[in-house]
Design a protein around this motif. Structure first.
Motif, short mmCIF file in Angstrom:
data_model
loop_
_atom_site.label_atom_id
_atom_site.label_comp_id
_atom_site.label_asym_id
_atom_site.label_seq_id
_atom_site.Cartn_x
_atom_site.Cartn_y
_atom_site.Cartn_z
N LEU A 33 20.03 71.00 78.98
CA LEU A 33 19.43 70.29 80.10
C LEU A 33 18.06 70.88 80.42
O LEU A 33 17.90 72.09 80.53
CB LEU A 33 20.32 70.39 81.33
N PRO A 34 17.04 70.02 80.55
CA PRO A 34 15.71 70.54 80.91
C PRO A 34 15.69 71.00 82.37
O PRO A 34 16.63 70.79 83.12
CB PRO A 34 14.80 69.31 80.71
N ARG A 35 14.59 71.60 82.75
CA ARG A 35 14.46 72.05 84.13
C ARG A 35 14.45 70.85 85.06
O ARG A 35 13.63 69.94 84.90
CB ARG A 35 13.16 72.84 84.30
N PRO A 36 15.35 70.82 86.04
CA PRO A 36 15.45 69.61 86.88
C PRO A 36 14.20 69.39 87.73
O PRO A 36 13.51 70.33 88.12
CB PRO A 36 16.67 69.89 87.76
N LEU A 37 13.96 68.15 88.01
CA LEU A 37 12.87 67.77 88.88
C LEU A 37 13.17 68.24 90.31
O LEU A 37 14.22 67.91 90.86
CB LEU A 37 12.72 66.24 88.88
N PRO A 38 12.29 69.00 90.93
CA PRO A 38 12.54 69.42 92.32
C PRO A 38 12.20 68.28 93.28
O PRO A 38 11.05 67.87 93.39
CB PRO A 38 11.59 70.62 92.51
N VAL A 39 13.21 67.75 93.94
CA VAL A 39 13.01 66.67 94.91
C VAL A 39 13.40 67.20 96.28
O VAL A 39 14.53 67.64 96.49
CB VAL A 39 13.85 65.44 94.56
N SER A 40 12.47 67.16 97.21
CA SER A 40 12.72 67.68 98.55
C SER A 40 13.47 66.65 99.39
O SER A 40 13.22 65.44 99.27
CB SER A 40 11.40 68.01 99.24
N PRO A 41 14.41 67.09 100.25
CA PRO A 41 15.06 66.15 101.18
C PRO A 41 14.06 65.47 102.10
O PRO A 41 14.36 64.42 102.67
CB PRO A 41 16.03 67.04 101.97
N GLU A 42 12.86 66.05 102.27
CA GLU A 42 11.84 65.45 103.12
C GLU A 42 11.00 64.41 102.38
O GLU A 42 10.02 63.90 102.90
CB GLU A 42 10.89 66.53 103.67
N SER A 43 11.37 64.10 101.14
CA SER A 43 10.63 63.09 100.38
C SER A 43 10.67 61.74 101.09
O SER A 43 11.65 61.40 101.77
CB SER A 43 11.22 62.95 98.98
N SER A 61 19.14 51.55 91.05
CA SER A 61 19.85 52.68 90.47
C SER A 61 19.15 53.98 90.80
O SER A 61 17.95 54.01 91.07
CB SER A 61 19.94 52.53 88.95
N SER A 62 19.92 55.05 90.80
CA SER A 62 19.33 56.39 90.98
C SER A 62 18.38 56.72 89.85
O SER A 62 17.37 57.40 90.06
CB SER A 62 20.44 57.44 91.05
N ALA A 63 18.71 56.25 88.64
CA ALA A 63 17.80 56.50 87.51
C ALA A 63 16.43 55.91 87.80
O ALA A 63 15.39 56.52 87.50
CB ALA A 63 18.39 55.91 86.23
N GLY A 64 16.40 54.70 88.38
CA GLY A 64 15.13 54.09 88.73
C GLY A 64 14.38 54.86 89.79
O GLY A 64 13.17 55.06 89.70
N MET A 65 15.10 55.33 90.83
CA MET A 65 14.44 56.10 91.89
C MET A 65 13.94 57.44 91.36
O MET A 65 12.82 57.86 91.65
CB MET A 65 15.40 56.30 93.06
N LEU A 66 14.77 58.14 90.57
CA LEU A 66 14.35 59.42 90.02
C LEU A 66 13.15 59.28 89.09
O LEU A 66 12.20 60.07 89.15
CB LEU A 66 15.52 60.07 89.27
N ALA A 67 13.21 58.28 88.20
CA ALA A 67 12.08 58.07 87.29
C ALA A 67 10.82 57.71 88.07
O ALA A 67 9.72 58.16 87.72
CB ALA A 67 12.43 56.96 86.29
#
Length: 781
Positions: free
Chosen positions: A568-578, A402-408
């Motif tokens: 909504l809290p401040r979103p986690l910044p995830v780079s496309p280069e991750s 799940s995306s929740a798992g990847m984001l967490a």
């Protein structure tokens, strides 16, 4: 002749392919039967068809569905049933997968004391058991093959554009005393339509008739008569063409989404289809929307290879035209995959998301009290990790499911690695395996579980666990709703409190992605449907439906029944280069069960001085320090070797304390030289004796190699011995206490053959941290 009790009804008969396969145990068959009934119930509900009279047939069943439009059995139902089967198959292993043969027929069915009977019912079962239907499903990559009787095709399918009659093919059935024609299709794996050969009829010479002279009519009468005859069909008198009441085939729109979003999106798709009826002046269906659910990993794998895998159609469904993932992270991950495979004709056009759902810590009251959140609902990663370390029982979804798992996982690893972005360079650092393994011991991911199925474990064990999951899943839990496909709804349980991360919180944003297959021309009608579908999903009515389903709307607003929740809290910044693949691999490797065997040289030369003590004291101090990386649930052991190798503490769980006691400074030495090559073989044999567990084995040798003689060893055979890997790899780390001995004793080459290292130790204080990293690399990379 029909008996008084006979009734004309629609007949739906289904049979599970390979139900009696020897690989299916009784337990597997029970899961298949439960899954079959669940899929049929879901499909009928979504198609708005009743669950009629039914009889179980072990590996299938039949239903009688009276008083419904027969066209819906071949229009809505096939797509919904295929989607429901894929939902089941996405959550189950090979032995419990379901593919169905389905027959649709209609006729007279009677009732007596023994149940239902009649020739039409017998005819349906002849078709269900026919070889053509079996062969078509066997040759298909889909999950469904549907056969309709000749009568049903001629009277229903041919006149129902939404049933897509062009995908049906006729077959001759010879089954017992039956010889008939059936029409078969595979709705989720349609075969290409072949061009029909042109047919030329021979010219026919008609006989000449004698000329008859009729009186010439007056031209005014001819014109008036012609106009009156043409008026009903051309509306010429009104000055416009009459509307064409024939419905064209609706545009097929395949939508891929997550298992969490799928139920809400299916309802929205049905509502959209109804609005498309109203938009057409002839009340024709303009679009048929098939919503397919898949896991995070399934969608990334299939889209990342351009839906070109041999089993993508079977395992994931037809190529999607629209993708609604849980997070923009999904898109970045797929884009990274596509960039590695040149030549794939797929591009992703992203539009703003249709909903929001932050990742929260769902906690029972006891955990909330221990965390003491600021303002009642705000926590930090530091406080979460501290609570998890001291209390245990924390978990998160699988980053593959799940995306929740990847984001967490990304947010958690950023904190544990102290890095603002998880780039490939960061994830390749030497310290990462050790830190990730420590993180997985604190807040492990639950294999194959998304947010809903993870909360299902809390429902079964209330008050015992806390989990990082989507806010949407917590709302479903607190409402007593069904969680995923395996956890049914219940009475409202004791509520879990959602705790929000104050900064850099992972937020699912559900983007709308148009998938373009650039190796084929664009379907302009479908493009119009896609635009209208997106407009509908962004409408106020759709936003209200999403809020009622437990999501936040694009503005971050939630349903009224959820009480006071923070913005909504401040979103986690995830780079496309991750480094998405590297993060996933590190999590999986770091969660595996380690097996480590320490082997300490106790030969006579190990009594020689080494810095502040002697060599054997240095060796035992290293063992005690490296043991800090393992817990009582890990398998560890201690071996001592001189001329022969002997177990000091046998390999097993719960042995860390015993090894610390055994590896004491006054470890006894043996007389004579030591055989380091024999110790390597003995250690490998002990580790390889048990090949059942997942993960990697590691042999750690601490020696001075002072008496090792390369000329006396069969080096090719030794390297072949350590290089021979089975399903569970065994790696080698040699720590040498004599400078230069790694190379002179040939231990560098031996360790390299086992995907390991040989290190000449400078000092315990200088090299201990690096050695801990190398042990972790050997086990978890």
């Amino acid at each position: 002749m029909s008996q008084p009790a006979d009734k004309h009804t629609s007949i739906l008969a289904v049979d599970v392919e390979s139900y009696g396969d020897v690989r299916r145990t009784d337990r597997h068959q029970k899961v298949v039967r439960d899954g079959l009934y669940a899929a049929l119930h879901r499909a009928l509900d979504r198609a708005r068809l009743p669950w009629g009279y039914h009889e179980d047939r072990g590996d299938g069943l039949f239903l009688l569905v009276p008083d419904v439009p027969k066209g819906e059995l071949v229009a809505s139902l096939p797509h919904e049933l295929a989607a429901a089967l894929r939902e089941h198959n996405a959550d189950h292993g090979p032995e419990t997968q379901i593919r169905l043969r389905v027959v649709v027929h209609a006729g007279e069915v009677g009732t007596d004391d023994n149940g239902k009977h009649g020739r039409d019912l017998d005819h349906a079962f002849r078709l269900l058991d026919s070889q053509p239907l079996r062969d078509v499903l066997a040759d298909s990559s889909g999950v469904l093959a549907i056969a309709v009787s000749g009568w049903f095709f001629e009277h229903v399918v041919k006149h129902q554009p939404a049933a897509n009659p062009a995908i049906y093919r006729s077959y001759t059935v010879r089954q017992k005393e039956t010889k008939t024609t059936t029409w078969i299709c595979t709705p989720d794996s349609p075969r290409p339509v072949r061009a029909k050969p042109s047919l030329r009829l021979p010219a026919v010479q008609l006989p000449k008739l004698p000329k008859v002279q009729l009186p010439r009519p007056r031209w005014q009468a001819v014109v008036l008569t012609s106009l009156l005859l043409l008026a009903p069909t051309t509306n010429l008198l009104a000055g416009a063409a009459a509307p064409d009441t024939r419905c064209a085939n609706p545009v097929q729109l395949n939508v891929l989404t997550s298992t969490e979003m799928a139920p809400a999106l299916r309802l929205l798709a049905l509502n959209f289809e109804r609005t498309s009826y109203q938009a057409d002046e002839n009340k024709c269906r303009q679009a048929r929307v098939l919503v397919m659910a898949d896991t995070y990993g399934g969608a990334v794998d299939a889209l990342g290879q351009g839906w070109s895998g041999g089993n993508d159609l079977r395992d994931h469904g037809p190529e999607p035209h629209v993708w609604v993932p849980d997070s923009t992270v999904d898109i970045d991950h797929v884009a990274a995959r596509l960039a590695k495979v040149p030549g794939i004709g797929a591009t992703l056009e992203q539009r703003p998301g249709i909903a929001r759902s932050p990742i929260v810590l769902a906690a029972p009251k006891s955990v909330v009290d221990a965390l003491r959140p600021v303002g009642g609902q705000w926590v930090t990663w530091q406080s979460v990790v501290q609570a998890a370390s001291s209390r245990g029982g924390f978990s998160r979804p699988d980053p593959r499911s799940s995306s929740a798992g990847m984001l967490a996982t990304i947010a958690y690893f950023r904190y544990r690695l102290d890095q603002p972005q998880l780039t490939p360079q960061v994830m390749s650092a030497e310290s990462v395996p050790r830190l990730v393994h420590g993180a997985e011991r604190e807040i492990p991911f639950a294999p194959n579980r998304d947010s809903g199925s993870l909360l299902c474990t809390i429902r079964a064990n209330p008050g015992q666990l806390a989990a990082l999951v989507s806010e949407k899943a917590v709302i479903d839990y607190n409402r007593g709703r069904q969680l995923g496909s395996d956890c049914s709804a219940t009475a409202r349980p004791e509520a879990l409190t959602p705790l929000y991360l104050r900064t850099d919180s992972p937020v699912q944003d559900y983007p709308f992605v148009v998938v373009r297959w650039t190796d084929r021309p664009e379907h302009h009608q479908r493009r119009q449907v896609i635009d209208r579908f997106y407009e509908y999903l962004m409408s106020p009515s759709a936003a209200a439906d999403l809020r009622n389903s437990g999501f936040r709307d694009p503005g971050g607003h939630i349903g009224r029944d959820e009480g006071q929740v923070p913005a909504l809290p401040r979103p986690l910044p995830v780079s496309p280069e991750s480094a998405f693949d590297e993060v996933e691999s590190a999590a999986v490797a770091g969660s595996t069960h380690p097996r480590v065997l320490f082997a300490v040289d106790v030969g006579q030369t190990m009594g020689a001085p080494f810095q502040r003590g002697n060599r054997v004291q240095t060796a035992t101090e290293l063992v005690r320090r490296l043991l800090q990386e393992f817990g009582d649930t890990d398998e560890v052991g201690l071996l001592a070797f001189g001329r022969t190798a002997e177990d000091v503490v046998p390999l097993g769980t719960g042995q860390t304390s015993a090894i610390r006691k055994a590896a004491r400074p006054d470890f006894p030495l043996t007389a004579g030289n030591s055989d380091v090559y024999g110790a390597i073989v003995a250690g490998m044999d002990r580790l390889r004796a048990d090949r059942t567990a997942d993960g990697t084995d590691l042999l750690v040798i601490v020696t001075d190699s002072a008496t090792a003689d390369v000329s006396q060893a069969d080096m090719p055979a030794l390297k072949a011995k350590v290089a021979g890997q089975g399903p569970r790899p065994t790696r080698l780390l040699v720590i040498n206490l004599l400078a230069g001995a790694c190379r002179s004793a040939g231990l560098t080459d031996i360790a390299t053959a086992a995907a390991g290292r040989c290190i000449d130790l400078a000092s315990v204080e200088t090299d201990a941290a690096r050695l801990a990293n190398l042990v972790a690399i050997g086990l978890w990379r």
